[in-house]
Each structure stands twice: as structure tokens, then as C-alpha cells.
Design an enzyme around this catalytic site. Structure first.
Site, mmCIF file in Angstrom:
data_model
loop_
_atom_site.group_PDB
_atom_site.id
_atom_site.type_symbol
_atom_site.label_atom_id
_atom_site.label_comp_id
_atom_site.label_asym_id
_atom_site.label_seq_id
_atom_site.Cartn_x
_atom_site.Cartn_y
_atom_site.Cartn_z
ATOM 1 N N HIS A 107 -3.058 7.108 -2.012
ATOM 2 C CA HIS A 107 -2.019 7.244 -0.985
ATOM 3 C C HIS A 107 -2.616 7.391 0.410
ATOM 4 O O HIS A 107 -2.198 6.712 1.367
ATOM 5 C CB HIS A 107 -1.152 8.446 -1.338
ATOM 6 C CG HIS A 107 0.095 8.601 -0.533
ATOM 7 N ND1 HIS A 107 0.108 9.192 0.704
ATOM 8 C CD2 HIS A 107 1.375 8.257 -0.802
ATOM 9 C CE1 HIS A 107 1.355 9.208 1.169
ATOM 10 N NE2 HIS A 107 2.147 8.654 0.274
ATOM 11 N N ASP A 151 -3.309 13.710 4.481
ATOM 12 C CA ASP A 151 -2.899 12.996 3.277
ATOM 13 C C ASP A 151 -3.798 13.395 2.119
ATOM 14 O O ASP A 151 -4.321 14.515 2.091
ATOM 15 C CB ASP A 151 -2.929 11.485 3.527
ATOM 16 C CG ASP A 151 -1.814 10.755 2.783
ATOM 17 O OD1 ASP A 151 -1.851 10.760 1.542
ATOM 18 O OD2 ASP A 151 -0.928 10.172 3.434
ATOM 19 N N SER A 167 6.520 7.070 3.315
ATOM 20 C CA SER A 167 5.087 7.278 3.540
ATOM 21 C C SER A 167 4.444 6.054 4.168
ATOM 22 O O SER A 167 3.445 6.158 4.878
ATOM 23 C CB SER A 167 4.375 7.567 2.212
ATOM 24 O OG SER A 167 4.495 8.908 1.843
#
Length: 660
Positions: A130, A67, A446
Site C-alpha cells: 500500500h 503509510d 487511498s
């Protein structure tokens, strides 16, 4: 060494292609990120019978996460009570020694280049948020009083709170495929048990898809790979990360809403959502305006930047249509123009699928069905008014889970004979750790992907000898197809979602940890399938990382792969039976009998032989044949299901049928 990345000209690639060791070369491409309540919603905390108890919360399992990096020192990555990593761990942690611990055992950056310029200063620290969010969703530690501006308050944790985390940074603004492949291969070498990948690109053949290539190497080493399906829904043929050796995860809602009710001047009350709910806000009726009605301009109706300059919205609540620009951006445009609040209404495409966003002013996001009510009211009076009433967190919302409108749909463009996505997991308004504040709430596949990554870690702890295919089978064949009202899971239009949207259904961890039977696959079983796709020898060899000549392989069709879901195409002419053989392995109790029950759509006949399977021993394998033929004039897609039923288990396979 099976490959490398380098800056080469086309002439250099042409020259290299003549060398005897050369298989293939392809350009690096950009992939993108697929961007509290869920442990309870998924039944992980269910007392003595909960999955956490039987799996010890994933203790000893290592989840590798590719990520945008990690936020060191965040309480979600505290290692209180965590044991040291298992002896097999070979990785390293490129953070300050005080941040590396028994929870966060690995952290490396693979972001080395920006175009042709070498980046020497890219740390593994997350500048985006994220990666921090997905890591804490998969395996975050318990954090008390977690909330986002007072909403969703509670005890937060990941799905596998006692699992270890190893972070592989492969993304900045985007994610280069060579960085992704390098990170995946490093994770395999380091000794992870699960790979969690919440990023993807447009569908491309497996032999030029970094995630498919790295994923095959991972499953060949016994590592489970969980991937996001993509955020390109509700259109069909948009699913990505669709190789059959990957778990492809779509997104669903949970039974929690952040209520922001719109009260119109005629007394109508319409429930919407917003994360921005200031405690000192005093709700009152204000003038209501729809700029699109005044100007007749579609950009103004969408509240695009600069379009409200000619409309008097000062001190008023502004109605904005969804589409084109970002939802939060619409509120920024309204605020800049002097508006006091915003009502955001869905377009027909997104229909009932709403989001709780962190708006910059009082706002509420309403479904498409309410858009007409508000516009009719505005046209009915010369002085329309509205108020926004914040009601905080609502739990046990009916018709949950439901499919998220953005969740990418099948059929797969690359392998349409394999049903994708595989499964749904929570992906809407998910609260998890963040880089610039303790917690944030965002949506996307996600978010659903790390839920399944953590759940697979729980299954891995309970069944350490299971293959990646067995874990996937357990998840798919125990999925649920109904919501909390015992009605079919619906899509954004509130009609039952099709198999290309939900796959096998919504994950049910309680049942997945004890599935009864599994459809298993060894890495070599994919070679006949790949040859059956018509892929060249050198491309198959690149995927499986060994020399393959398809002329010496007995290839199979997609439907013949021992997959836990079934896809069949029935020709337009004739009533010939089309048969597939499947093999199941008993992972339940010995001396158990299963009976087959198959349901298919009108116009199709199906049969299973034998109709009963008897298992004397654990790990015993039994094969059966399922056959289909037309019995009418129907055409197009249809659905069905195969169930193997014992006294303790129901092992369900979805059946996707296309009648030519």
C-alpha cells in the site's frame, strides 16, 4: 514538548489529570489504510501549456507520506536527474545507503509496539504494498513500459515526478494513532512541504483524532495536508478526515477500462471489467449456472466459501452476486468447486460501479443493470450458455470521471457546517508501484489522496509563498463538475452526484495552478471556529498547541469560516436573511474586475454585496457578503453555486443548503 504516548492504567491517568500541566488524555485507537493513465487524464502532460511545465514537475518540494512503508530499489524511486534535497531538509533515511537517494530522501519507522510488546525489528520496508503504491502515485519517477500483466501499458509516473519523498511507516495490519501522531510531528520537524495520509478511522472529535491533531500542527508550519475521505460509501455521514484544515479527497474513475465482455447464448453482449486477461485464453460458450437460483439460498448466490459444494459447477461459468465476501474470494470459491469462469454482478447499492480485479480464473464484473438481463436469460432456456471475451485496455471511456461507489460521503458528523469531502481525484483501477511485483492496480480513496498530494506539490513549487489554505482554495474553486461528455459527474447509480459525494467537484490541475482568487486562512482563524463548535478550552488548546480561553474569543459559526465552499441552514419559520462574509485574495493579475453570479435552488433567494470586486494589486484582499433566505415551502437539502467571473478566471464555490 506538547504531548507523549505511554502505557498507563486508568488510575494512573486519573492521578496524572490532577497535575497542573495536564490538558487531556485519550486512548490510542486503530486507524486503517484506505485502500499510468492519470497524468494524461488530468492534463499534466499537455505540451507547453501543461502543469508539469509551469511547475517543473514539483522540483524541490518534499512530500512526506505516512503509510505502510516503502519498497527500496523500485524503479519508481530512481533518482536519475534529480537534484539533491533542499538545504532545509533535516530528516534521515533508515535504509541501506544504496537505497537512499535524491528521490527517496527519508525513510523512518514509527511502528514500535504490538499491544504491550516492544517491536524492535520493524523496518521501514513495505510488507503490504500500500505505501509503495501511494508513494509512487504522488511522486514516482518515470518508468517506461509499465503494465500489469500486459494491461495499461505505458509510461508511468507520479503526479510530481521531480518532487522528493520522505516515508514515515506507521502501519502494519492497522495503524495506531500514537504512531501516526509521532510520524506526523517528525515529518513537520524534518521539513516536508506536503503530507499525504491515505488512512483514517471512524469520525471522532478533532481533539482525540490523531490526524486532525497532527494536521493542525502541520498547517501551522505551512505544510499542506492531503487525506483520504474513506471507503464507506455510498452511505452518507461516513466521511472521515473531515477537519477543515485538511484536504479531504474522495475517489472517482478515469477514462480507462479493462474490458471483459460477456456473450450470452442468445447473442447479448455485456461489457464488464477484469484485470485477469490471459493471452492464451480461448473464448467459447460454456454452460452457465446461477447457484442462487438452484438452492434459493442467499449465501450460495453470493458464492460464499463452502456454499458451492452441493451445486454442480464443474466446467461451467458461474454467476455470483456481489456482497459480503471479497470480490476475488468469490472467484476462488468458484475455482475450488471446479468452475471454469465467473460472472460477478453488482448489487443495487453499487449499481454501475465496477472494478478490474486480478481474479484467479476468467471473470467479468458487470453492473447491476446487467444482472437482471442475465437472470432473465437463464430462466428463459433449459440450457443457458455464456462466454467471456477479453478485449484488453479501452481508453476515452465516456462519462468519465464518475464517482466510485465506495467513496465516503458527507455530511460530516463532526462539523456538518463544513462541506466534506472537499474534492475528487482518480481512485479506481490505479496502476502504481508494488512491493512483490513491479506494478499493481488497486482502488480506494487511498489512491485518490496521493494524486492530490502530488498536485498540491506542483502548486507549491509554482507558488512557494502560498499558505495551505490558499492551495486548498485553488484546488476547490477551479474544480470541474462535468465529465468528458460535458454532462454532470454521476454517482454509482448514473444520476448526478450530490455535493456530499463530490464536494467542489473533480480536480483540474491546469486551472488550479492559476485560480485568480483564493479564500485564505491563517492557523489562528480556526480558533474562533473551534470555540464556536462548543469544544472545551482544554480541548481547543490541545488542538492548537497553545492555551486558549474561548470566553475571551469571539467565536464564529461553521458557515462564517473563510472556507472556499459554503454551507447554510435555513430555518423552517420566517424569511430572515442569513448572511456570511468571505474575503478573497487576488493571486492573478492587477487591475482586474470580478462580477458575482449566484445560482441557488428553487425555494431559496440569494444575493451578493457588493456584486463586483475590483483589484488594483496582486495580493490585495476584498470582502463580500452572501445572504440567503427562503422564498417558498421547500425543505431538505438543496444546492447552489457562487461564481466570481473575470475575463480570465471563474472562481466557483459550491453552496450546500439545508431547508429545515
Amino acid at each position: 514538548m506538547t504531548g507523549f504516548s505511554a502505557f498507563l492504567t486508568e488510575k494512573e491517568v486519573e492521578a496524572m489529570s490532577k497535575l497542573d500541566w495536564f490538558l487531556q488524555a485519550y486512548p490510542s485507537r486503530a486507524y486503517r489504510l484506505h485502500t499510468t493513465r492519470t497524468p494524461t487524464f488530468l492534463g499534466l502532460r499537455r505540451g507547453k501549456q501543461g502543469v508539469w511545465r509551469s511547475s517543473n514537475m514539483g522540483e524541490g518540494v518534499i512530500i512526506g507520506l505516512l503509510d505502510s512503508g516503502i519498497t527500496p530499489g523500485h524503479p519508481s524511486f530512481d533518482d536519475y536527474g534529480m537534484p539533491p534535497p533542499p538545504a532545509k531538509w533535516k530528516g534521515r533515511c533508515d535504509l541501506n545507503a544504496s537505497f537512499c537517494n535524491n528521490k527517496l530522501i527519508g525513510a523512518r519507522s514509527f511502528v514500535n509496539y504490538d499491544g504491550r510488546k516492544r517491536r524492535s525489528n520493524v523496518t521501514v520496508v513495505d510488507a503490504d504494498g500500500h505505501g509503495t503504491h501511494t508513494a509512487s502515485t504522488a511522486a514516482g519517477a518515470f518508468v517506461k513500459r509499465a503494465n500489469i500483466y500486459g494491461l495499461a501499458r505505458g509510461l508511468a509516473s507520479g503526479m510530481a515526478p521531480r518532487a522528493h519523498l520522505a516515508i514515515y511507516k506507521v502501519c502494519l495490519e492497522s495503524c495506531a494513532s500514537d504512531d501516526i501522531l509521532a510520524g506526523m510531528d517528525a515529518a513537520v520537524g524534518d521539513g516536508v512541504d506536503v503530507l499525504s495520509i491515505s488512512l483514517g478511522g471512524d469520525p471522532v472529535p478533532f481533539f482525540v483524532d490523531a490526524i486532525a491533531l497532527g494536521g493542525f500542527n502541520a498547517i501551522s508550519k505551512g505544510i499542506f495536508v492531503s487525506c483520504s475521505a474513506g471507503n464507506s460509501g455510498p452511505d452518507h455521514y461516513t466521511v472521515s478526515n473531515d477537519a477543515p484544515w485538511l484536504l479531504t479527497v474522495g475517489a472517482s474513475t478515469v477514462d480507462r477500462s479493462f474490458r471483459a465482455t460477456v456473450k450470452l447464448g442468445d447473442g447479448q453482449e455485456l461489457d464488464g471489467e477484469s484485470m485477469y486477461q490471459p493471452s492464451n485464453y480461448k473464448s467459447k460458450l460454456l454452460p452457465l449456472v446461477y447457484p442462487g437460483l438452484i438452492t434459493g439460498n442467499s449465501d450460495t448466490a453470493l458464492c460464499m466459501n463452502g456454499t458451492l459444494d452441493s451445486v454442480d459447477v464443474r466446467g461451467k461459468i458461474v454467476l455470483c452476486d456481489r456482497g459480503t465476501n471479497m470480490r476475488v474470494e468469490k472467484g476462488q470459491v468458484v475455482k475450488k468447486a471446479g468452475g471454469a469462469g465467473m460472472i460477478l454482478v453488482n448489487d443495487a447499492l453499487n449499481s454501475y460501479s465496477t472494478n478490474a480485479d486480478l481474479h484467479v480464473l476468467p471473470a467479468s464484473h458487470l453492473p447491476y443493470s446487467d444482472a437482471a438481463k442475465i437472470k432473465v436469460y437463464i430462466n428463459s432456456t433449459s440450457a443457458p450458455t455464456a462466454a467471456i471475451i477479453f478485449k484488453g485496455t479501452a481508453l476515452r471511456v465516456p462519462n468519465s470521471p464518475a464517482l466510485a461507489s465506495f467513496s465516503s460521503r458527507g455530511p460530516s458528523q463532526i462539523t456538518p457546517g463544513i462541506l466534506k469531502p472537499d474534492i475528487l481525484g482518480p481512485g479506481v483501477n490505479v496502476l502504481a508501484a508494488w512491493n512483490t511485483q513491479k506494478f499493481n492496480m488497486i482502488s480506494g480513496t487511498s489512491m485518490s489522496c496521493p494524486h492530490l498530494s502530488g498536485i498540491s506539490a506542483l502548486i507549491k513549487h509554482a507558488h512557494p509563498d502560498w499558505s495551505p489554505a490558499a492551495i486548498k482554495s485553488a484546488i476547490l474553486t477551479t474544480a470541474r463538475q462535468k465529465d468528458n461528455r460535458q454532462q454532470p459527474i454521476v454517482d454509482e447509480k448514473h444520476v448526478p452526484a450530490d455535493l456530499f459525494a463530490v464536494g467542489a467537484g473533480h480536480v483540474d490541475p491546469q486551472r488550479a495552478i492559476d485560480p485568480g482568487l483564493v479564500y485564505d486562512l491563517a492557523p489562528g482563524d480556526y480558533i474562533p471556529y473551534l470555540c464556536g463548535l462548543g469544544i472545551k478550552d482544554e480541548s481547543v488548546s490541545a488542538i492548537v498547541r497553545k492555551n486558549v480561553k474561548c470566553s475571551s474569543v469571539k467565536s464564529i459559526t461553521e458557515g462564517e469560516l473563510n472556507y472556499p465552499s459554503i454551507t447554510v441552514t435555513l430555518p423552517a419559520i420566517g424569511s430572515k436573511w442569513i448572511s456570511y462574509t468571505r474575503t478573497v485574495t487576488n493571486v492573478g493579475k492587477p487591475m482586474t474586475e470580478y462580477s458575482a453570479a449566484v445560482d441557488v435552488a428553487k425555494g431559496v433567494t440569494a444575493r451578493v454585496r457588493p456584486a463586483k470586486l475590483y483589484f488594483k494589486e496582486v495580493n490585495q484582499k476584498q470582502s463580500f457578503t452572501i445572504s440567503f433566505r427562503r422564498n417558498g415551502d421547500g425543505f431538505g437539502p438543496a444546492e447552489g453555486r457562487l461564481r466570481w467571473v473575470s475575463k480570465e478566471h471563474v472562481v466557483r464555490s459550491p453552496i450546500s443548503i439545508f431547508m429545515e
